[in-house]
Structures are given as structure tokens and as C-alpha cells.
Design a protein around this motif. Structure first.
Motif, PDB file in Angstrom:
ATOM      1  N   SER A   1     -22.717   6.300  67.322  1.00  0.00           N
ATOM      2  CA  SER A   1     -22.613   7.356  66.320  1.00  0.00           C
ATOM      3  C   SER A   1     -23.621   7.086  65.209  1.00  0.00           C
ATOM      4  O   SER A   1     -23.751   5.953  64.746  1.00  0.00           O
ATOM      5  N   ILE A   2     -24.325   8.130  64.794  1.00  0.00           N
ATOM      6  CA  ILE A   2     -25.314   8.017  63.729  1.00  0.00           C
ATOM      7  C   ILE A   2     -24.940   8.990  62.620  1.00  0.00           C
ATOM      8  O   ILE A   2     -24.791  10.194  62.861  1.00  0.00           O
ATOM      9  N   GLU A   3     -24.745   8.465  61.419  1.00  0.00           N
ATOM     10  CA  GLU A   3     -24.316   9.281  60.289  1.00  0.00           C
ATOM     11  C   GLU A   3     -25.492  10.056  59.696  1.00  0.00           C
ATOM     12  O   GLU A   3     -26.648   9.656  59.810  1.00  0.00           O
ATOM     13  N   LYS A   4     -25.168  11.151  59.047  1.00  0.00           N
ATOM     14  CA  LYS A   4     -26.176  11.956  58.368  1.00  0.00           C
ATOM     15  C   LYS A   4     -26.882  11.120  57.303  1.00  0.00           C
ATOM     16  O   LYS A   4     -26.274  10.296  56.628  1.00  0.00           O
ATOM     17  N   ASN A   5     -28.187  11.333  57.186  1.00  0.00           N
ATOM     18  CA  ASN A   5     -29.037  10.696  56.170  1.00  0.00           C
ATOM     19  C   ASN A   5     -29.362   9.227  56.439  1.00  0.00           C
ATOM     20  O   ASN A   5     -29.950   8.567  55.585  1.00  0.00           O
ATOM     21  N   GLU A   6     -28.980   8.718  57.601  1.00  0.00           N
ATOM     22  CA  GLU A   6     -29.399   7.367  57.960  1.00  0.00           C
ATOM     23  C   GLU A   6     -30.889   7.345  58.307  1.00  0.00           C
ATOM     24  O   GLU A   6     -31.461   8.350  58.739  1.00  0.00           O
ATOM     25  N   ILE A   7     -31.511   6.178  58.130  1.00  0.00           N
ATOM     26  CA  ILE A   7     -32.765   5.856  58.808  1.00  0.00           C
ATOM     27  C   ILE A   7     -32.365   4.837  59.865  1.00  0.00           C
ATOM     28  O   ILE A   7     -32.132   3.669  59.569  1.00  0.00           O
ATOM     29  N   PHE A   8     -32.207   5.321  61.091  1.00  0.00           N
ATOM     30  CA  PHE A   8     -31.573   4.536  62.147  1.00  0.00           C
ATOM     31  C   PHE A   8     -32.631   4.014  63.110  1.00  0.00           C
ATOM     32  O   PHE A   8     -33.334   4.785  63.762  1.00  0.00           O
ATOM     33  N   GLY A   9     -32.733   2.703  63.218  1.00  0.00           N
ATOM     34  CA  GLY A   9     -33.714   2.071  64.092  1.00  0.00           C
ATOM     35  C   GLY A   9     -33.130   1.740  65.450  1.00  0.00           C
ATOM     36  O   GLY A   9     -32.076   1.107  65.541  1.00  0.00           O
ATOM     37  N   LEU A  10     -33.801   2.195  66.514  1.00  0.00           N
ATOM     38  CA  LEU A  10     -33.459   1.803  67.886  1.00  0.00           C
ATOM     39  C   LEU A  10     -34.498   0.785  68.331  1.00  0.00           C
ATOM     40  O   LEU A  10     -35.652   1.124  68.575  1.00  0.00           O
ATOM     41  N   LEU A  11     -34.099  -0.468  68.410  1.00  0.00           N
ATOM     42  CA  LEU A  11     -35.038  -1.553  68.679  1.00  0.00           C
ATOM     43  C   LEU A  11     -34.681  -2.239  69.992  1.00  0.00           C
ATOM     44  O   LEU A  11     -33.511  -2.434  70.306  1.00  0.00           O
ATOM     45  N   GLY A  12     -35.715  -2.606  70.745  1.00  0.00           N
ATOM     46  CA  GLY A  12     -35.477  -3.309  71.998  1.00  0.00           C
ATOM     47  C   GLY A  12     -36.784  -3.637  72.685  1.00  0.00           C
ATOM     48  O   GLY A  12     -37.838  -3.088  72.342  1.00  0.00           O
TER      49      GLY A  12
ATOM     50  N   THR B   1     -37.998   4.339  66.575  1.00  0.00           N
ATOM     51  CA  THR B   1     -38.201   3.178  67.434  1.00  0.00           C
ATOM     52  C   THR B   1     -39.501   2.482  67.035  1.00  0.00           C
ATOM     53  O   THR B   1     -40.463   3.143  66.626  1.00  0.00           O
ATOM     54  N   SER B   2     -39.502   1.169  67.134  1.00  0.00           N
ATOM     55  CA  SER B   2     -40.712   0.418  66.789  1.00  0.00           C
ATOM     56  C   SER B   2     -40.623  -0.992  67.344  1.00  0.00           C
ATOM     57  O   SER B   2     -39.539  -1.527  67.562  1.00  0.00           O
ATOM     58  N   HIS B   3     -41.798  -1.598  67.556  1.00  0.00           N
ATOM     59  CA  HIS B   3     -41.866  -3.024  67.853  1.00  0.00           C
ATOM     60  C   HIS B   3     -42.190  -3.823  66.590  1.00  0.00           C
ATOM     61  O   HIS B   3     -42.259  -5.050  66.639  1.00  0.00           O
ATOM     62  N   HIS B   4     -42.403  -3.128  65.464  1.00  0.00           N
ATOM     63  CA  HIS B   4     -42.701  -3.801  64.194  1.00  0.00           C
ATOM     64  C   HIS B   4     -41.383  -4.167  63.516  1.00  0.00           C
ATOM     65  O   HIS B   4     -40.806  -3.372  62.767  1.00  0.00           O
ATOM     66  N   LEU B   5     -40.883  -5.366  63.783  1.00  0.00           N
ATOM     67  CA  LEU B   5     -39.549  -5.732  63.311  1.00  0.00           C
ATOM     68  C   LEU B   5     -39.491  -5.936  61.811  1.00  0.00           C
ATOM     69  O   LEU B   5     -38.475  -5.641  61.177  1.00  0.00           O
TER      70      LEU B   5
ATOM     71  N   ILE C   1     -29.383  -0.281  62.223  1.00  0.00           N
ATOM     72  CA  ILE C   1     -30.169  -0.652  63.399  1.00  0.00           C
ATOM     73  C   ILE C   1     -29.240  -0.868  64.585  1.00  0.00           C
ATOM     74  O   ILE C   1     -28.120  -1.387  64.427  1.00  0.00           O
ATOM     75  N   ALA C   2     -29.697  -0.451  65.772  1.00  0.00           N
ATOM     76  CA  ALA C   2     -29.043  -0.845  67.026  1.00  0.00           C
ATOM     77  C   ALA C   2     -30.081  -1.546  67.878  1.00  0.00           C
ATOM     78  O   ALA C   2     -31.201  -1.050  68.036  1.00  0.00           O
ATOM     79  N   ILE C   3     -29.727  -2.706  68.405  1.00  0.00           N
ATOM     80  CA  ILE C   3     -30.620  -3.437  69.304  1.00  0.00           C
ATOM     81  C   ILE C   3     -30.174  -3.156  70.734  1.00  0.00           C
ATOM     82  O   ILE C   3     -29.028  -3.416  71.111  1.00  0.00           O
ATOM     83  N   ILE C   4     -31.111  -2.592  71.515  1.00  0.00           N
ATOM     84  CA  ILE C   4     -30.821  -2.142  72.871  1.00  0.00           C
ATOM     85  C   ILE C   4     -31.587  -3.000  73.877  1.00  0.00           C
ATOM     86  O   ILE C   4     -32.747  -3.332  73.657  1.00  0.00           O
TER      87      ILE C   4
END
Length: 251
Positions: free
Chosen positions: A29-40, A194-198, A208-211
Motif C-alpha cells: 500500500s502506498i499513501e497519498k503524497n509519498e515519495i515511494f522508492g522501489l529498490l532492488g 526506481t533507482s540504483h542510486h541508493l 522505501i520497499a526493497i524488492i
């Protein structure tokens, strides 16, 4: 508590002839106004997940909603409310920056004086107005990245999907892009990134979610993940702790 702007439930994706699931029983679940990172790592399932959320790829099983809407019933409405900035440049090299952006803006239903104003305002904001009538093929990588970004946000989407938005750009362009994205977020745009720049992700993302292998291994704020991982001093330490040191070369 408000309903999440994106709600994913038991989502699966397995491509034809593939041995494994690219996305495997993923709920998020991703809330409104997040800056949500999908990293993996490479091949973790990030791009497949975003492709499903953007309506480009159909899930094998499971479901998700964006702003309470599903693609099954509201595909046209969803596509009007999301913006997509792909890693590859989605620009016509022989057209000028202004011509590209007027074209993409018209695809989202913008027209006339409003379209022209929004294009010029965005070009000015990102330091490109004086190059507006130059062909894209003459632009540097950082300039192309900025035009690519503008193409995805002219219609003021409520959710913006970004795949490696600062890859291969100079430091100045990266800072301009990140500052602009923070400004968009402050005005109400939820960002999925999404990014590889941690290091960049650690500073930029609110969550952040790490996948890896199509599953979520950890989720939380950057500080929360760092403090919750033994011997971790930064997000890179968390990432290595969860996904290992094995090379993930992908062809």
C-alpha cells in the motif's frame, strides 16, 4: 486512515516461457503524497511491477487499484491521472524540445494557449527555455532527461512513475531534477521511483520497499530501515544485507 492511493493485493506476473515469477505474491500500500522508492537488484521485478501499475502489462493473478480505480473498469480514467517517465528517452530526436512537448501534451488533452503556457513554464523552470527550438538530437544527456521528465508531468498527474530519472546525468541536472520532483510532490503529486542510486534514494524518498525475486524483503522509512538493520550505516548497507553480494548481471 485515508485509503491508499495505490493498493496492491497478492499480485503475480509470470511471462510466457519463464521459469520463475517476475512478481510473486506481492502486496503493498502506498499513501497519498509519498515519495515511494522501489529498490532492488537487476531482475528483481521493479520494472515489471511498474509496467503493471501503468497498464502496460497484465498481471497473471492478483489485483491493484489506483485512487480506488481498477484497470478492468476504469482504464481511461486511470491513464489520465498518472504520469510515466521511462528510463529510455521517449522523445523524437529530429523535433525540437517545444515540438516534442506540445505533441505529448496534446496526447493528454491539453491544447491551445494552456498547452503553450505549460510547455514554456516547464522549460523555463528546468533551465531549458533558451533551447526550446533546438532539436532534441543536439541535447546533452542531462537536457534530454529534463525534457523527458516534462513530457510526463504536463497534465499534472496525481501519481507519477519514474524509472531511473537521473541515470547518466551530470550533478547539476540531477539536482535540478530532484528539486523539481520535490516541488511537484509538495503540490500533491505522489511519486513512485526506481533507482540504483541508493544515496539519492535515501535522501529523496519518504518510504522505501526493497524488492528481490519478485517479493518485498523490507519496507519502511529510510531511517527506519537503517536503524532496524544490524551494523547498517546507510541504505546501501541495508540493501546488501537483504539482497546479498551476488552479482546480478542481466542480458
Amino acid at each position: 486512515m485515508n485509503e491508499p492511493i495505490i493498493h496492491i493485493s497478492e499480485l503475480y506476473k509470470k511471462y510466457k516461457d519463464a521459469d520463475d515469477f517476475s512478481v510473486n505474491n506481492l502486496s503493498l500500500s502506498i499513501e497519498k503524497n509519498e515519495i515511494f522508492g522501489l529498490l532492488g537488484p537487476n531482475g528483481a521485478g521493479k520494472t515489471t511491477l511498474i509496467s503493471m501499475l501503468c497498464g502496460l502489462v497484465k498481471p497473471t493473478a492478483g489485483k491493484f487499484t489506483i485512487s480506488g480505480l481498477s484497470y478492468d473498469k476504469n482504464a481511461t480514467q486511470i491513464k489520465k491521472t498518472i504520469g510515466v517517465v521511462p528510463q529510455e528517452y521517449a522523445l523524437y530526436p529530429t523535433l525540437t524540445a517545444r515540438e516534442n512537448l506540445r505533441y505529448f501534451g496534446s496526447m493528454y488533452g491539453l491544447k491551445g494557449k494552456e498547452l503553450h503556457r505549460k510547455v514554456d513554464e516547464a522549460l523555463d523552470h528546468l533551465g531549458l527555455l533558451k533551447f526550446a527550438d533546438k532539436k532534441i538530437e543536439t541535447f546533452s544527456g542531462g537536457m534530454k532527461r529534463r525534457v523527458n521528465l516534462i513530457a510526463g508531468i504536463l497534465h499534472q498527474p496525481s501519481v507519477l512513475f519514474l524509472d531511473e530519472p537521473t541515470v547518466g546525468v551530470d550533478v547539476q541536472s540531477k539536482n535540478v531534477i530532484i528539486d523539481y520532483l520535490k516541488e511537484l510532490n509538495s503540490k500533491g503529486t505522489t511519486i513512485i521511483y526506481t533507482s540504483h542510486h541508493l544515496t539519492e534514494a535515501q535522501d529523496f524518498c519518504t518510504k522505501i520497499a526493497i524488492i528481490d525475486r519478485g517479493k518485498i524483503y523490507a519496507e519502511g522509512t529510510p531511517d527506519g530501515l537503517i536503524h532496524g538493520t544490524p551494523h547498517a550505516h546507510n541504505l546501501e548497507d541495508v540493501f546488501i544485507s537483504l539482497t546479498g553480494k551476488e552479482l546480478r548481471d542481466d542480458v
